[in-house]
Design a protein around this motif. Structure first.
Motif, PDB file in Angstrom:
ATOM      1  N   GLU A  97       0.823  -1.195   0.089  1.00  0.00           N
ATOM      2  CA  GLU A  97       0.145  -0.024   0.062  1.00  0.00           C
ATOM      3  C   GLU A  97       0.811   1.345  -0.027  1.00  0.00           C
ATOM      4  OE1 GLU A  97      -3.706   1.610   2.581  1.00  0.00           O
ATOM      5  OE2 GLU A  97      -3.174  -0.644   2.710  1.00  0.00           O
ATOM      6  N   TYR A  98       1.772   1.354   0.642  1.00  0.00           N
ATOM      7  CA  TYR A  98       2.962   2.335   1.045  1.00  0.00           C
ATOM      8  C   TYR A  98       3.489   2.606  -0.243  1.00  0.00           C
ATOM      9  CZ  TYR A  98       7.112   4.891   2.419  1.00  0.00           C
ATOM     10  OH  TYR A  98       7.868   5.622   2.545  1.00  0.00           O
ATOM     11  N   GLU A  99       4.018   1.466  -0.728  1.00  0.00           N
ATOM     12  CA  GLU A  99       4.876   1.509  -2.159  1.00  0.00           C
ATOM     13  C   GLU A  99       3.926   1.973  -3.304  1.00  0.00           C
ATOM     14  OE1 GLU A  99       8.064   1.392  -2.271  1.00  0.00           O
ATOM     15  OE2 GLU A  99       8.577   0.839  -0.269  1.00  0.00           O
ATOM     16  N   LEU A 100       2.974   1.478  -3.258  1.00  0.00           N
ATOM     17  CA  LEU A 100       1.983   2.035  -4.563  1.00  0.00           C
ATOM     18  C   LEU A 100       1.710   3.499  -4.356  1.00  0.00           C
ATOM     19  CD1 LEU A 100       0.192   0.942  -6.928  1.00  0.00           C
ATOM     20  CD2 LEU A 100      -1.742   0.817  -5.259  1.00  0.00           C
ATOM     21  N   GLN A 101       1.301   3.906  -3.163  1.00  0.00           N
ATOM     22  CA  GLN A 101       1.127   5.544  -2.983  1.00  0.00           C
ATOM     23  C   GLN A 101       2.451   6.102  -3.443  1.00  0.00           C
ATOM     24  OE1 GLN A 101       0.984   6.823   1.025  1.00  0.00           O
ATOM     25  NE2 GLN A 101      -0.817   8.368   0.493  1.00  0.00           N
ATOM     26  N   MET A 102       3.574   5.614  -2.810  1.00  0.00           N
ATOM     27  CA  MET A 102       4.907   6.484  -3.119  1.00  0.00           C
ATOM     28  C   MET A 102       4.957   6.395  -4.953  1.00  0.00           C
ATOM     29  SD  MET A 102       8.174   5.978  -0.807  1.00  0.00           S
ATOM     30  CE  MET A 102       8.609   4.694  -1.469  1.00  0.00           C
ATOM     31  N   ALA A 103       4.822   5.186  -5.292  1.00  0.00           N
ATOM     32  CA  ALA A 103       5.006   5.237  -7.063  1.00  0.00           C
ATOM     33  C   ALA A 103       4.092   5.945  -7.667  1.00  0.00           C
ATOM     34  CB  ALA A 103       4.868   3.569  -7.381  1.00  0.00           C
ATOM     35  N   GLN A 104       2.926   6.155  -7.253  1.00  0.00           N
ATOM     36  CA  GLN A 104       1.855   7.296  -7.814  1.00  0.00           C
ATOM     37  C   GLN A 104       2.121   8.538  -7.619  1.00  0.00           C
ATOM     38  OE1 GLN A 104      -1.681   5.014  -6.047  1.00  0.00           O
ATOM     39  NE2 GLN A 104      -1.954   3.816  -8.174  1.00  0.00           N
ATOM     40  N   THR A 105       2.664   8.833  -6.521  1.00  0.00           N
ATOM     41  CA  THR A 105       2.859  10.121  -6.289  1.00  0.00           C
ATOM     42  C   THR A 105       3.999  10.512  -6.815  1.00  0.00           C
ATOM     43  OG1 THR A 105       2.229   9.808  -3.802  1.00  0.00           O
ATOM     44  CG2 THR A 105       3.846  11.881  -4.237  1.00  0.00           C
ATOM     45  N   ASN A 106       5.382   9.703  -7.089  1.00  0.00           N
ATOM     46  CA  ASN A 106       6.446   9.888  -7.950  1.00  0.00           C
ATOM     47  C   ASN A 106       6.102  10.342  -9.321  1.00  0.00           C
ATOM     48  OD1 ASN A 106       8.137  10.444  -5.882  1.00  0.00           O
ATOM     49  ND2 ASN A 106       8.760   8.057  -5.861  1.00  0.00           N
ATOM     50  N   ARG A 107       5.134   9.297  -9.769  1.00  0.00           N
ATOM     51  CA  ARG A 107       4.671   9.742 -11.114  1.00  0.00           C
ATOM     52  C   ARG A 107       3.842  10.813 -11.435  1.00  0.00           C
ATOM     53  NH1 ARG A 107       4.890   7.724 -15.966  1.00  0.00           N
ATOM     54  NH2 ARG A 107       3.010   7.296 -17.244  1.00  0.00           N
ATOM     55  N   ASN A 108       3.132  11.232 -10.510  1.00  0.00           N
ATOM     56  CA  ASN A 108       2.374  12.171 -10.656  1.00  0.00           C
ATOM     57  C   ASN A 108       3.417  13.527 -10.742  1.00  0.00           C
ATOM     58  OD1 ASN A 108       0.634  14.681  -9.197  1.00  0.00           O
ATOM     59  ND2 ASN A 108      -0.662  13.179 -10.185  1.00  0.00           N
ATOM     60  N   LEU A 109       4.415  13.357  -9.997  1.00  0.00           N
ATOM     61  CA  LEU A 109       5.384  14.653 -10.062  1.00  0.00           C
ATOM     62  C   LEU A 109       6.132  14.544 -11.107  1.00  0.00           C
ATOM     63  CD1 LEU A 109       6.538  14.296  -6.266  1.00  0.00           C
ATOM     64  CD2 LEU A 109       5.355  16.065  -7.166  1.00  0.00           C
ATOM     65  N   ASN A 110       6.579  13.268 -11.636  1.00  0.00           N
ATOM     66  CA  ASN A 110       7.364  13.379 -13.044  1.00  0.00           C
ATOM     67  C   ASN A 110       7.116  12.079 -13.731  1.00  0.00           C
ATOM     68  OD1 ASN A 110       9.503  13.155 -14.843  1.00  0.00           O
ATOM     69  ND2 ASN A 110      11.076  13.954 -13.497  1.00  0.00           N
ATOM     70  N   LYS A 111       6.492  12.340 -14.931  1.00  0.00           N
ATOM     71  CA  LYS A 111       6.025  11.236 -15.794  1.00  0.00           C
ATOM     72  C   LYS A 111       6.999  10.468 -16.662  1.00  0.00           C
ATOM     73  CE  LYS A 111       1.287  12.309 -15.830  1.00  0.00           C
ATOM     74  NZ  LYS A 111       1.320  12.903 -14.555  1.00  0.00           N
ATOM     75  N   ASN A 112       8.073  10.948 -16.638  1.00  0.00           N
ATOM     76  CA  ASN A 112       9.123  10.439 -17.308  1.00  0.00           C
ATOM     77  C   ASN A 112      10.027   9.129 -16.401  1.00  0.00           C
ATOM     78  OD1 ASN A 112       8.973  12.200 -19.428  1.00  0.00           O
ATOM     79  ND2 ASN A 112      10.159  13.666 -18.427  1.00  0.00           N
ATOM     80  N   ILE A 113       9.702   9.159 -15.126  1.00  0.00           N
ATOM     81  CA  ILE A 113      10.355   8.225 -14.194  1.00  0.00           C
ATOM     82  C   ILE A 113       9.409   7.091 -13.802  1.00  0.00           C
ATOM     83  CG2 ILE A 113      11.538   8.043 -12.097  1.00  0.00           C
ATOM     84  CD1 ILE A 113      12.305  11.080 -12.482  1.00  0.00           C
ATOM     85  N   GLU A 114       9.737   5.913 -13.984  1.00  0.00           N
ATOM     86  CA  GLU A 114       8.975   4.529 -13.812  1.00  0.00           C
ATOM     87  C   GLU A 114       9.492   3.886 -12.682  1.00  0.00           C
ATOM     88  OE1 GLU A 114       6.219   3.599 -15.011  1.00  0.00           O
ATOM     89  OE2 GLU A 114       5.936   4.487 -16.883  1.00  0.00           O
TER      90      GLU A 114
END
Ligand code: COA
Length: 159
Positions: A97-114
């Motif tokens: 849950e935590y990792e998914l939230q972090m990944a989605q937050t980071n993707r929201n901040l920068n779409k070029n980073i997976e």
């Protein structure tokens, strides 16, 4: 050139982290271990100590791994390093849950980073840096949980 960041606090690096580092480094041209310097938790080791232990356990074996401190946003550090991938290890469903939230937050901040997730080796799914510190503090055996250099270093901390 494929560059990935493996971020964390690494207080200290454990065999679980090392397993992820070896596997991730085989998938990219360069793996940068990003050591968070402004850790929210009260760290036992300074950022310099955490970096030194990571270097001692990886540099000899992996030529495409670098270790560097970072503060601020992870995506900004990744962009500065031209990294397009963030690597995280998943130990159990409880991490998800935590990792998914972090990944989605980071993707929201920068779409070029997976963000990509590697399943942690089953032998280390219970392991965390806190577990290692607690066992070491009470004089328990951490030999199978951390690299030898970390085991020796923690002994000096709790002597
Ligand atoms: N094996 C063993 N232990 C593991 C592990 C593995 N494969 N993967 C994680 N862990 C443990 C760590 O040892 C750590 O244990 P501890 O809590 O006892 O210290 C715990 O899991 C989680 O720590 P870590 O992986 O270091 O992550 P974190 O949650 O402390 O921080 C960052 C993760 C650095 C990626 C995150 O805080 C960050 O990006 N910070 C920058 C600010 C930012 O960009 N925020 C916006 C994004 S949300």
């Amino acid at each position: 050139m494929k560059i990935a960041i493996y971020p964390g606090s690494f207080d200290p690096v454990t065999n679980g982290h090392i397993d992820i580092i070896f596997r991730a480094s085989a998938m990219v041209d360069k793996l940068i271990i990003g050591v968070l310097s402004n850790v929210k938790k009260q760290p036992l080791l300074t950022v310099e100590e955490r970096i030194a232990l990571l270097e001692a356990t990886t540099h000899k074996y992996l030529k495409n791994v670098e270790v560097e401190a970072f503060s601020g946003l992870l995506v900004d550090f990744a962009a500065k390093k031209n990294a397009s991938i963030i690597v995280r290890g998943l130990r159990a469903m409880s991490d998800f849950e935590y990792e998914l939230q972090m990944a989605q937050t980071n993707r929201n901040l920068n779409k070029n980073i997976e963000t990509i997730f590697l399943a942690t080796n089953v032998h280390y799914s219970f392991l965390s840096s806190s577990v290692v510190k607690e066992i070491a503090m009470f004089g328990g055996d951490i030999n199978s949980l951390v690299p030898p250099v970390v085991e020796e270093y923690l002994k000096t901390k709790f002597m």
